[in-house]
Design an enzyme around this catalytic site. Structure first.
Site, PDB file in Angstrom:
ATOM      1  N   TYR A 125      -3.109   3.348  10.379  1.00 12.54           N
ATOM      2  CA  TYR A 125      -1.991   3.875  11.156  1.00 12.54           C
ATOM      3  C   TYR A 125      -1.885   3.240  12.537  1.00 12.54           C
ATOM      4  O   TYR A 125      -0.883   3.366  13.213  1.00 12.54           O
ATOM      5  CB  TYR A 125      -2.178   5.389  11.293  1.00 12.54           C
ATOM      6  CG  TYR A 125      -0.930   6.151  11.608  1.00 12.54           C
ATOM      7  CD1 TYR A 125      -0.084   6.592  10.597  1.00 12.54           C
ATOM      8  CD2 TYR A 125      -0.601   6.470  12.917  1.00 12.54           C
ATOM      9  CE1 TYR A 125       1.049   7.319  10.886  1.00 12.54           C
ATOM     10  CE2 TYR A 125       0.539   7.194  13.216  1.00 12.54           C
ATOM     11  CZ  TYR A 125       1.355   7.610  12.192  1.00 12.54           C
ATOM     12  OH  TYR A 125       2.473   8.331  12.481  1.00 12.54           O
ATOM     13  N   LYS A 177     -10.279   6.968   0.123  1.00 16.99           N
ATOM     14  CA  LYS A 177      -9.930   6.067  -0.979  1.00 16.99           C
ATOM     15  C   LYS A 177     -11.060   5.040  -1.068  1.00 16.99           C
ATOM     16  O   LYS A 177     -10.845   3.820  -1.086  1.00 16.99           O
ATOM     17  CB  LYS A 177      -8.571   5.402  -0.688  1.00 16.99           C
ATOM     18  CG  LYS A 177      -8.028   4.526  -1.783  1.00 16.99           C
ATOM     19  CD  LYS A 177      -7.416   5.303  -2.932  1.00 16.99           C
ATOM     20  CE  LYS A 177      -7.042   4.371  -4.067  1.00 16.99           C
ATOM     21  NZ  LYS A 177      -6.603   5.080  -5.273  1.00 16.99           N
ATOM     22  N   ASP A 211      -5.315  10.038  -3.956  1.00 18.05           N
ATOM     23  CA  ASP A 211      -4.252  10.196  -4.959  1.00 18.05           C
ATOM     24  C   ASP A 211      -4.488  11.440  -5.817  1.00 18.05           C
ATOM     25  O   ASP A 211      -3.555  12.210  -6.100  1.00 18.05           O
ATOM     26  CB  ASP A 211      -4.102   8.930  -5.829  1.00 18.05           C
ATOM     27  CG  ASP A 211      -5.423   8.251  -6.143  1.00 18.05           C
ATOM     28  OD1 ASP A 211      -6.400   8.515  -5.438  1.00 18.05           O
ATOM     29  OD2 ASP A 211      -5.479   7.467  -7.094  1.00 18.05           O
ATOM     30  N   ASP A 235      -1.461  11.796   7.678  1.00 18.79           N
ATOM     31  CA  ASP A 235      -0.033  11.797   7.995  1.00 18.79           C
ATOM     32  C   ASP A 235       0.767  12.221   6.756  1.00 18.79           C
ATOM     33  O   ASP A 235       1.649  13.082   6.820  1.00 18.79           O
ATOM     34  CB  ASP A 235       0.351  10.368   8.415  1.00 18.79           C
ATOM     35  CG  ASP A 235       1.805  10.236   8.801  1.00 18.79           C
ATOM     36  OD1 ASP A 235       2.271  11.052   9.611  1.00 18.79           O
ATOM     37  OD2 ASP A 235       2.479   9.329   8.280  1.00 18.79           O
TER      38      ASP A 235
END
Ligand code: NAD
Length: 340
Positions: A125, A177, A211, A235
């Site tokens: 980010y 992840k 995910d 986010d």
């Protein structure tokens, strides 16, 4: 009388003046002892002095170390950098606290109560980006780099676990992840797991790949209590969670660092309805409640949340975005009436 607490108020752009006026009105009705210093930022700062983050605004927050901020407009694609991101960087507000709970029963999901803590300063980010030209295409290739540090992950995770202990939360899920971004988010996972060891027996810990977490949040959100994750995943997931409880119009947030804290609604400046007197001030009122918690006035925070619940669910007074007919002023007056 409680001692005055100096605090910076940034009313913000668009609907900012309307919703921050409403938040200040309910805080006054509660007898919250904030002594406001009002300053501009965003488009308001540009219009006043050509600077989206004027030095006086920064100086005020440096002094008060506490701010309530309305939404700030940010140009998309070009123009000046987001004042919101600059404020987080300037005051090292490393933890973004996003609680979401069901306020109005009868929606798609009942009884949601999830707190997400997002690392606020690192990861993909941060926007370290560039284009590489090939031939006559200046934008043939785009590259972005993310940066996570052990120190950054540690303080965000410690904030989350401390919050869990102080607020009677039972479980923290570390979201990552690390199966693909093994270094970038693996470091975050390892560090957060390490922090979790200090809280063994007090707060349960588990981890999820982002995910899978997104899918489970839709299928069975009740399995989640608290989530701690990196900046970009936070986010996205915090908006997903806001969707479970009725959308961004209800979502408050705190940006918290060692030396300062800034509380804000998650929604933007809503230029389409600015000045019409119909904006929902709920999210900024809930942000004000978080600010009261932060300065140790949990009793007042609870009174404010209870009054909001009563107005929404018993008086059934709601603004247009929630299917009601109340104006910003009518909703605010209803909360003030409940407080008194
Ligand atoms: P937005 O949140 O301002 O608006 C999205 C939609 O939600 C609009 O239809 C709007 O009318 C509605 N909405 C938002 N808040 C509402 C409220 N309190 N009551 C009723 N309806 C509400 O998002 P956007 O249109 O993408 O962004 C507008 C501007 O806000 C942009 O300049 C953006 O950069 C900025 N922004 C600022 C912040 C912040 O300061 N934290 C956050 C998001 C967007």
């Amino acid at each position: 009388m409680a001692a005055a607490i100096p605090a910076t108020l940034i009313p913000g752009d668009g609907i900012g003046t309307e919703v921050s006026g409403a938040a200040v009105e309910v805080l006054e009705a509660l007898g919250a002892p904030f002594a406001w210093e009002t300053h501009k930022a965003g488009q308001g700062g540009i219009d006043a002095c050509g600077d989206p983050l004027p030095p006086e605004t920064l100086a005020s927050i440096r002094k008060t170390r506490l701010a309530l901020k309305g939404p700030l407009a940010t140009p998309i694609g070009g123009g000046y950098r987001s004042s919101n991101v600059r404020l987080r960087e300037e005051f090292e507000l490393y933890a973004n606290l996003r609680p979401a709970r069901t306020l109005i029963p009868g929606g798609r999901y009942e009884k949601i109560d999830i707190v997400l803590v997002r690392e606020n300063l690192e990861g993909l980010y941060v926007g370290f980006e560039k284009y590489i030209p090939i031939g006559d295409d200046d934008h043939a290739v785009a590259i972005a780099s993310g940066v996570n540090t052990r120190a950054g992950a540690r303080r965000a995770a410690e904030f989350a676990f401390d919050y869990a202990v102080k607020n009677g939360r039972k479980k923290v899920t570390i979201v990552h992840k690390a199966n693909v971004l093994k270094a970038l988010t693996g470091l975050f996972l390892d560090t957060a797991r390490d922090v979790a060891k200090k809280y063994e027996g007090r707060v349960a810990v588990e981890d999820r790949i982002v995910d899978a977490c997104a899918m489970q949040l839709v299928l069975n959100p009740w399995q989640y209590d608290m989530i701690v994750t990196t900046n970009l995943f936070g986010d996205i997931l915090s908006d997903l969670i806001a969707g479970l409880v009725g959308g961004l119009g209800m979502a408050p947030a705190g940006n918290i660092g060692k030396d300062a804290a800034i509380f804000e609604a998650v929604h933007g400046s809503a230029p389409d309805i600015a000045g019409k007197g119909v904006a929902n001030p709920l999210a900024l009122m809930l942000s004000a409640a978080m600010m009261l918690d932060h300065v140790g006035h949990q009793d007042k925070a609870l009174r404010l949340r209870t009054a909001i619940d009563q107005v929404l669910c018993e008086d059934k007074i709601r603004t247009g975005d929630l299917g009601g007919k109340a104006t910003t002023k009518e909703f605010t007056q209803a909360v003030v009436k409940r407080l008194k």
